[in-house]
Design a protein around this motif. Structure first.
Motif, short mmCIF file in Angstrom:
data_model
loop_
_atom_site.label_atom_id
_atom_site.label_comp_id
_atom_site.label_asym_id
_atom_site.label_seq_id
_atom_site.Cartn_x
_atom_site.Cartn_y
_atom_site.Cartn_z
N TYR A 18 0.83 -1.20 0.00
CA TYR A 18 0.00 0.00 0.00
C TYR A 18 0.88 1.26 0.00
CZ TYR A 18 -3.37 -3.50 1.50
OH TYR A 18 -4.15 -4.63 1.57
N LYS A 19 0.38 2.28 -0.66
CA LYS A 19 1.09 3.57 -0.66
C LYS A 19 0.78 4.28 0.65
CE LYS A 19 1.90 7.68 -3.51
NZ LYS A 19 1.52 8.39 -4.76
N GLY A 20 1.81 4.86 1.24
CA GLY A 20 1.64 5.59 2.49
C GLY A 20 2.42 6.89 2.48
N LYS A 21 2.24 7.66 3.53
CA LYS A 21 2.93 8.96 3.63
C LYS A 21 3.36 9.18 5.07
CE LYS A 21 2.20 13.72 2.02
NZ LYS A 21 1.18 14.67 1.50
N LEU A 22 4.63 9.49 5.25
CA LEU A 22 5.15 9.76 6.58
C LEU A 22 4.79 11.19 7.00
CD1 LEU A 22 8.72 8.16 6.33
CD2 LEU A 22 6.59 7.10 7.13
N GLN A 23 4.98 11.48 8.27
CA GLN A 23 4.63 12.81 8.78
C GLN A 23 5.44 13.92 8.12
OE1 GLN A 23 5.06 12.47 13.04
NE2 GLN A 23 2.95 11.76 13.31
N ASP A 24 6.64 13.56 7.64
CA ASP A 24 7.47 14.59 6.98
C ASP A 24 7.11 14.77 5.51
OD1 ASP A 24 8.46 12.32 5.78
OD2 ASP A 24 10.51 12.54 6.49
N GLY A 25 6.05 14.08 5.05
CA GLY A 25 5.60 14.22 3.67
C GLY A 25 6.22 13.23 2.70
N CYS A 26 7.13 12.40 3.19
CA CYS A 26 7.82 11.42 2.35
C CYS A 26 6.88 10.24 2.04
CB CYS A 26 9.07 10.93 3.07
SG CYS A 26 9.99 9.68 2.17
N PHE A 27 6.76 9.88 0.76
CA PHE A 27 5.92 8.75 0.38
C PHE A 27 6.67 7.43 0.62
CE2 PHE A 27 3.89 12.09 -2.21
CZ PHE A 27 2.57 11.89 -1.80
N VAL A 28 5.91 6.42 1.02
CA VAL A 28 6.49 5.10 1.31
C VAL A 28 5.58 4.02 0.73
CG1 VAL A 28 7.75 5.75 3.40
CG2 VAL A 28 5.34 5.05 3.57
N ALA A 29 6.15 2.81 0.59
CA ALA A 29 5.39 1.63 0.22
C ALA A 29 5.36 0.72 1.45
CB ALA A 29 6.04 0.92 -0.96
N LEU A 73 6.50 -4.08 6.49
CA LEU A 73 7.80 -3.50 6.13
C LEU A 73 7.53 -2.19 5.42
CD1 LEU A 73 9.03 -6.89 4.81
CD2 LEU A 73 10.21 -5.70 6.65
N ILE A 74 8.25 -1.14 5.81
CA ILE A 74 8.03 0.19 5.23
C ILE A 74 9.25 0.55 4.39
CG2 ILE A 74 7.67 2.64 5.70
CD1 ILE A 74 6.60 0.16 8.30
N TYR A 75 9.01 0.69 3.07
CA TYR A 75 10.07 0.98 2.11
C TYR A 75 9.91 2.36 1.52
CZ TYR A 75 11.17 -4.00 1.95
OH TYR A 75 11.53 -5.27 2.28
N GLU A 76 10.99 2.86 0.92
CA GLU A 76 10.88 4.06 0.10
C GLU A 76 9.90 3.76 -1.04
OE1 GLU A 76 14.29 5.04 -2.42
OE2 GLU A 76 15.11 3.05 -2.03
N PHE A 77 9.16 4.76 -1.47
CA PHE A 77 8.19 4.59 -2.56
C PHE A 77 8.88 4.83 -3.89
CE2 PHE A 77 5.10 6.66 -5.45
CZ PHE A 77 4.26 5.57 -5.66
N LEU A 78 8.71 3.89 -4.82
CA LEU A 78 9.30 4.02 -6.16
C LEU A 78 8.17 4.11 -7.18
CD1 LEU A 78 12.13 1.45 -5.55
CD2 LEU A 78 12.40 3.90 -5.85
N PRO A 79 7.99 5.29 -7.79
CA PRO A 79 6.78 5.58 -8.56
C PRO A 79 6.54 4.71 -9.78
CG PRO A 79 8.40 7.34 -8.81
CD PRO A 79 8.90 6.45 -7.72
N ASN A 80 7.58 4.17 -10.39
CA ASN A 80 7.36 3.38 -11.60
C ASN A 80 7.12 1.91 -11.35
OD1 ASN A 80 7.29 5.13 -13.90
ND2 ASN A 80 9.43 5.63 -13.50
N GLY A 81 7.09 1.51 -10.08
CA GLY A 81 6.74 0.13 -9.77
C GLY A 81 7.77 -0.87 -10.25
#
Length: 309
Positions: A18-29, A73-81
């Motif tokens: 699932y796509k998520g967002k940290l409090q600092d605005g950073c997107f995560v997977a 597990l919380i990863y950096e979000f990579l937009p192109n999948g």
């Protein structure tokens, strides 16, 4: 973080992402794992191995959740999948997104750098055991990052052959020695084999085993392309329209053929793979035929499998 799991990015045998967002605005997977069987080995593997890494071609683990049976597990979000979406011809979902050969070549080099780092650059050697297009994620610039370390194994750098109970990996990418020790010992060369099979699919734009074609000689792509190289014929790959593309494709194919040699000792290390990819085509020798025979014409299960021997 995920706004009640509203934006689902994908689904696998392990659970959903699932796509998520940290409090600092950073997107995560956020990868939410299904309830683990046994002691949750895949979850522990992933956290233990990936937390030791820091490389531009390895996905970054931001954190994890471990609360009773709930594991994420919380990863950096990579937009192109995943790379899988961009390489197979005839896939309706990627009709307008197929990548050019120059981009595929850069992706292949990036993955090789990531694997070389796992094999040689860490304090302990990390064997991934599930290299395939689905587990390669792409950032906004199509730079690749290796992900999904659930089947990874950590071993001392000086230890070349490792002991392992059962088989781990995905059918179609598993090295012969991982299936049967009669082919040799399991080592970092097993990842090299999986890498070679993956690069074949990147160049060919198709699964290595194609059960839909009528001509049996075209079922197994590495077999078919080897025969063309041996006869010094044109590769006959669709979509490569200029001489540079043809040379790049030929280089990637020769490197892949070395990577999938049946005997692990005949396969190059990932350092050598990088040298070959970044060197001149003229300096590359065509390797011996690397397979015993074409696999039988049966549908291939693309899912991850762990099989006890």
């Amino acid at each position: 973080m995920t706004n009640s799991f509203k934006d689902k990015l994908g689904q696998g045998g392990y659970g959903g992402v699932y796509k998520g967002k940290l409090q600092d605005g950073c997107f995560v997977a956020v990868k939410v794992l299904k309830e683990s069987k046994g002691n949750g080995e895949e979850f522990l593997n992933e956290v233990a191995s990936i937390s030791r890494t820091s490389h531009v071609n390895i996905v970054t683990l931001k954190g994890f959740c471990f609360e009773g049976s709930k594991r994420a597990l919380i990863y950096e979000f990579l937009p192109n999948g995943s790379l899988e979406k961009f390489i197979y011809k005839g896939n309706i979902s990627n009709a307008n997104h197929q990548l050019g050969l120059e981009t595929l070549y850069k992706i292949a080099v990036g993955i090789a750098r990531g694997l070389e780092y796992l094999h040689r650059g860490c304090n302990t050697r990390i064997l991934h055991f599930d290299i395939k297009p689905h587990n390669i994620l792409l950032d906004e610039n199509f730079s690749p990052k290796i992900s999904d370390f659930g089947l990874a194994k950590i071993c001392p750098r000086e230890k070349s052959i490792i002991s392992m109970v059962g088989t781990r990996g995905t059918i179609g990418y598993i090295a012969p020695e991982v299936f049967s020790r009669n082919f040799g010992g399991v080592s970092h060369k097993s990842d090299v084999y999986s890498y070679g099979m993956m690069v074949f699919e990147m160049v060919g734009g198709r699964k290595n085993i194609n059960v839909s074609v009528d001509c049996t000689s075209e079922i197994y792509f590495p077999h078919w392309i080897y025969n063309r190289l041996e006869l010094d014929e044109e590769l006959g790959l669709h979509g490569f329209i200029n001489k540079d593309d043809e040379e790049t494709a030929r280089k990637m194919i020769i490197v892949s053929l070395w990577c999938i040699q049946t005997d692990p000792s005949n396969r190059p290390s990932m350092s050598k793979v990088l040298d070959m990819l970044e060197g001149n085509l003229e300096s590359l020798e065509i390797p011996p035929k690397p397979f015993l025979s074409s696999p039988p014409r049966t549908p291939v299960d693309s899912s991850t499998t762990i099989v006890s021997l």
